[in-house]
Design an enzyme around this catalytic site. Sequence first.
Site, PDB file in Angstrom:
ATOM      1  N   TRP A  27       0.823  -1.219   0.000  1.00  0.00           N
ATOM      2  CA  TRP A  27       0.000   0.000   0.000  1.00  0.00           C
ATOM      3  C   TRP A  27       0.856   1.268   0.000  1.00  0.00           C
ATOM      4  CZ3 TRP A  27      -4.465  -1.018   4.119  1.00  0.00           C
ATOM      5  CH2 TRP A  27      -5.230  -2.109   3.692  1.00  0.00           C
ATOM      6  N   LYS A  28       2.145   1.120   0.242  1.00  0.00           N
ATOM      7  CA  LYS A  28       3.061   2.273   0.316  1.00  0.00           C
ATOM      8  C   LYS A  28       2.516   3.288   1.331  1.00  0.00           C
ATOM      9  CE  LYS A  28       4.695   1.149  -4.254  1.00  0.00           C
ATOM     10  NZ  LYS A  28       5.248   1.573  -5.529  1.00  0.00           N
ATOM     11  N   GLU A  59      12.025   2.305  -3.636  1.00  0.00           N
ATOM     12  CA  GLU A  59      11.706   3.636  -3.095  1.00  0.00           C
ATOM     13  C   GLU A  59      12.502   3.893  -1.819  1.00  0.00           C
ATOM     14  OE1 GLU A  59       7.467   3.113  -3.173  1.00  0.00           O
ATOM     15  OE2 GLU A  59       7.527   3.188  -5.352  1.00  0.00           O
ATOM     16  N   GLY A  62       4.819   2.233 -10.890  1.00  0.00           N
ATOM     17  CA  GLY A  62       3.951   3.399 -10.889  1.00  0.00           C
ATOM     18  C   GLY A  62       3.920   4.136 -12.213  1.00  0.00           C
ATOM     19  N   GLY A  88       1.500  -2.507  -6.329  1.00  0.00           N
ATOM     20  CA  GLY A  88       1.406  -1.211  -5.668  1.00  0.00           C
ATOM     21  C   GLY A  88       0.028  -0.608  -5.870  1.00  0.00           C
ATOM     22  N   GLY A  89      -0.081   0.286  -6.853  1.00  0.00           N
ATOM     23  CA  GLY A  89      -1.314   1.052  -7.071  1.00  0.00           C
ATOM     24  C   GLY A  89      -2.575   0.209  -7.103  1.00  0.00           C
TER      25      GLY A  89
END
Length: 253
Positions: free
Chosen positions: A13-14, A102, A176, A235-236
Amino acid sequence: MAEKRRRLIAGNWKMNGLRDDGLSLAVQIARRGPTLKIPALDLLICPPATLVSLVVQAVAGSPIAVGGQDCHANASGAHTGDISAPMLADLGCRYVIVGHSERRADHGETDSRVRAKAAAAHAAGLVAVICIGESLAQRDTGQTLDVIAGQLAGSLPQSASQANTVVAYEPVWAIGSGRNATVEQVGEAHAAIRRTLLERVAGGGAVRLLYGGSVKPNNAKQLFAVPDVDGALVGGASLKADDFLAIAAAVPS
Ligand code: 13P
């Protein structure tokens, strides 16, 4: 004989989600995930640290596992703002992501730091999801396989085993960006990673290997058909239950 590995679909989910969103997303995944009925499939969600407790409670009683997004290499001490692997285990996490690009970019994490974090995860009884991946400049100059082999060799601790380690190949340029790697690029990278795992880890043929980078419901199936792709680090698309579950549903049964 080819190794039969369980599949793993992991949502990263970052730095997204306040309590209401996180709770509703976790509840939906816990409720609907088990209805997919795909054998030998594990689902994992990695919320931000602020939501770990809430998400662990929300998925309790379901087969959904919860993981952290990072841990410190030490178990405790004077490290303001950091979170240790035993702290994550204490909350009910079973996994932790280490070495995400990241974090390598934002926090200057080196392979040796990532290796220490993975060792700390193992010591705390967690599965370390070790991330590696080349930049666009490295790909464009033909360095991809050397870069990922070097990152993997540098980031794998002595303690790594098939039971406590997952490797995620995430090309930085595909994260991303909506631009995922082609099946040929993924196949080539995963085959190279598997070779390194076979050399360096006892039972390296059974370590699960995930692809990450713009995995979406409409490209998951073709990625999962690539040999040595045992699932995805998403991710997204992991922020929407429908998309995350559609990706999981694309796992071949
Ligand atoms: P996206 O799926 O948003 O490209 O992110 C991939 C990723 O970094 C997962 O760790």
